[in-house]
Design a protein around this motif. Structure first.
Motif, mmCIF file in Angstrom:
data_model
loop_
_atom_site.group_PDB
_atom_site.id
_atom_site.type_symbol
_atom_site.label_atom_id
_atom_site.label_comp_id
_atom_site.label_asym_id
_atom_site.label_seq_id
_atom_site.Cartn_x
_atom_site.Cartn_y
_atom_site.Cartn_z
ATOM 1 N N GLN A 47 0.812 -1.200 0.059
ATOM 2 C CA GLN A 47 -0.062 -0.009 0.004
ATOM 3 C C GLN A 47 0.795 1.143 0.059
ATOM 4 O OE1 GLN A 47 -3.395 -0.114 2.799
ATOM 5 N NE2 GLN A 47 -3.383 -2.381 2.513
ATOM 6 N N LEU A 48 1.917 1.223 0.483
ATOM 7 C CA LEU A 48 2.932 2.252 0.752
ATOM 8 C C LEU A 48 3.362 2.667 -0.862
ATOM 9 C CD1 LEU A 48 4.754 2.062 4.099
ATOM 10 C CD2 LEU A 48 3.094 3.818 3.360
ATOM 11 N N ALA A 49 3.775 1.470 -1.474
ATOM 12 C CA ALA A 49 4.411 1.488 -2.765
ATOM 13 C C ALA A 49 3.492 1.872 -3.954
ATOM 14 C CB ALA A 49 5.112 0.003 -3.161
ATOM 15 N N ALA A 50 2.273 1.371 -3.555
ATOM 16 C CA ALA A 50 1.379 1.438 -4.784
ATOM 17 C C ALA A 50 0.974 2.831 -5.542
ATOM 18 C CB ALA A 50 -0.033 0.893 -4.414
ATOM 19 N N PRO A 51 0.779 3.981 -4.876
ATOM 20 C CA PRO A 51 0.771 5.147 -5.538
ATOM 21 C C PRO A 51 1.988 5.582 -6.457
ATOM 22 C CG PRO A 51 0.141 5.418 -3.125
ATOM 23 C CD PRO A 51 0.678 4.015 -3.163
ATOM 24 N N TYR A 52 3.244 5.068 -6.140
ATOM 25 C CA TYR A 52 4.241 5.471 -6.745
ATOM 26 C C TYR A 52 4.725 4.550 -7.652
ATOM 27 C CZ TYR A 52 3.684 8.422 -2.749
ATOM 28 O OH TYR A 52 3.105 9.151 -1.733
ATOM 29 N N ARG A 53 4.110 3.489 -8.258
ATOM 30 C CA ARG A 53 4.604 2.472 -9.230
ATOM 31 C C ARG A 53 4.734 3.086 -10.708
ATOM 32 N NH1 ARG A 53 4.620 -2.402 -7.226
ATOM 33 N NH2 ARG A 53 3.460 -2.891 -5.814
ATOM 34 N N ASP A 54 4.109 4.379 -10.942
ATOM 35 C CA ASP A 54 4.122 4.715 -12.318
ATOM 36 C C ASP A 54 4.685 6.198 -12.388
ATOM 37 O OD1 ASP A 54 3.379 2.391 -13.555
ATOM 38 O OD2 ASP A 54 1.521 2.701 -13.193
ATOM 39 N N THR A 55 5.298 6.689 -11.204
ATOM 40 C CA THR A 55 5.819 8.069 -11.074
ATOM 41 C C THR A 55 7.258 8.185 -11.532
ATOM 42 O OG1 THR A 55 6.411 7.555 -8.858
ATOM 43 C CG2 THR A 55 4.157 8.486 -9.306
ATOM 44 N N GLY A 56 7.818 7.080 -11.894
ATOM 45 C CA GLY A 56 9.209 7.172 -12.326
ATOM 46 C C GLY A 56 10.338 7.125 -11.112
ATOM 47 N N VAL A 57 9.999 6.960 -9.994
ATOM 48 C CA VAL A 57 10.721 6.722 -8.865
ATOM 49 C C VAL A 57 11.928 6.160 -9.020
ATOM 50 C CG1 VAL A 57 11.009 5.802 -6.625
ATOM 51 C CG2 VAL A 57 8.794 7.097 -7.054
ATOM 52 N N THR A 58 13.047 6.585 -8.890
ATOM 53 C CA THR A 58 14.379 5.838 -9.093
ATOM 54 C C THR A 58 15.138 5.632 -7.697
ATOM 55 O OG1 THR A 58 15.605 8.205 -9.215
ATOM 56 C CG2 THR A 58 14.897 7.399 -11.130
ATOM 57 N N ALA A 59 14.468 5.964 -6.534
ATOM 58 C CA ALA A 59 15.133 5.468 -5.206
ATOM 59 C C ALA A 59 14.176 5.920 -4.291
ATOM 60 C CB ALA A 59 16.251 6.370 -4.969
ATOM 61 N N VAL A 60 14.251 5.125 -2.994
ATOM 62 C CA VAL A 60 13.235 5.497 -1.894
ATOM 63 C C VAL A 60 14.466 6.014 -0.790
ATOM 64 C CG1 VAL A 60 11.988 4.615 -0.197
ATOM 65 C CG2 VAL A 60 11.830 3.952 -2.549
ATOM 66 N N ALA A 61 13.973 6.952 -0.136
ATOM 67 C CA ALA A 61 14.941 7.396 1.139
ATOM 68 C C ALA A 61 14.153 6.966 2.051
ATOM 69 C CB ALA A 61 15.033 8.796 0.968
ATOM 70 N N GLY A 62 14.878 6.548 3.447
ATOM 71 C CA GLY A 62 14.281 6.231 4.437
ATOM 72 C C GLY A 62 14.687 6.820 5.568
ATOM 73 N N ILE A 63 14.126 7.184 6.873
ATOM 74 C CA ILE A 63 14.734 7.851 7.874
ATOM 75 C C ILE A 63 15.103 6.927 8.938
ATOM 76 C CG2 ILE A 63 14.130 9.861 9.514
ATOM 77 C CD1 ILE A 63 12.173 11.016 7.585
#
Length: 183
Positions: A47-63
């Motif tokens: 569910q966290l990933a779903a909205p970003y599947r087709d947005t061209g995300v190249t990296a995820v940053a985590g705190i």
């Protein structure tokens, strides 16, 4: 492809509330119960990933630190790399750093100076958004790399503390999965 059955899981009911921790009056939202439940953990990551599947995300940053759990899993789900946003003194190479206010005092976050560039589209992930100070510091760091920050995603929102609105005021869209009113 997301599993439709996982969307039916009530994530909020799986997160334990511990009253008066770490001090009287605080309702601590303990995600360890969700982490221990394989179906709930998988559902949260999807569910966290779903909205970003087709947005061209190249990296995820985590705190640091629980954002590493969800951020890394979301990065795997999206098929991209992971950028750790660390507490000061934990990264071995050239860093960018950002101070931020705590209830009593300040702290510092860092990322590697070469963690992202203007060629990157980055999603910020953490487990919980409360007052938004830590997320705001991470956003500042990421923006200094020149990357396109496509959004910030959190498992839990504590809306009464205003953190999600604080992130939105930085022109960063926010996605949260569950909200708990009050602290």
């Amino acid at each position: 492809m997301p599993d439709q059955r996982l969307e039916m899981i009530d994530l909020k009911s799986i997160i334990r509330t511990v009253p008066d921790f770490p001090k009287p009056g605080i309702q601590y939202r303990d995600i360890t119960t969700l982490l221990a439940d394989p179906a709930a953990l998988k559902a949260a990551v999807e569910q966290l990933a779903a909205p970003y599947r087709d947005t061209g995300v190249t990296a995820v940053a985590g705190i640091d630190a629980r954002g590493f759990i969800f951020g890394t899993a979301v990065a795997i789900e999206l098929g991209v790399g992971f950028i750790p946003v660390r507490k000061a003194g934990k990264l071995p190479f050239d860093t960018l750093e950002q101070d931020y206010a705590l209830e009593y005092g300040t702290d510092t976050l860092q990322i590697h100076a070469d963690a992202a560039s203007e060629d990157d589209t980055v999603l910020l992930v953490d487990d919980l958004i409360a007052t938004g100070g830590t997320a705001e510091a991470a956003i500042s760091l990421l923006k200094r790399t020149g990357c396109n920050l496509v959004g910030a995603a959190f498992l839990v929102d504590l809306p009464d503390l205003g953190g999600a609105d604080r992130v939105r005021s930085q022109d960063v869209p926010v996605k949260t999965l569950v909200a708990f009113e009050g602290e």
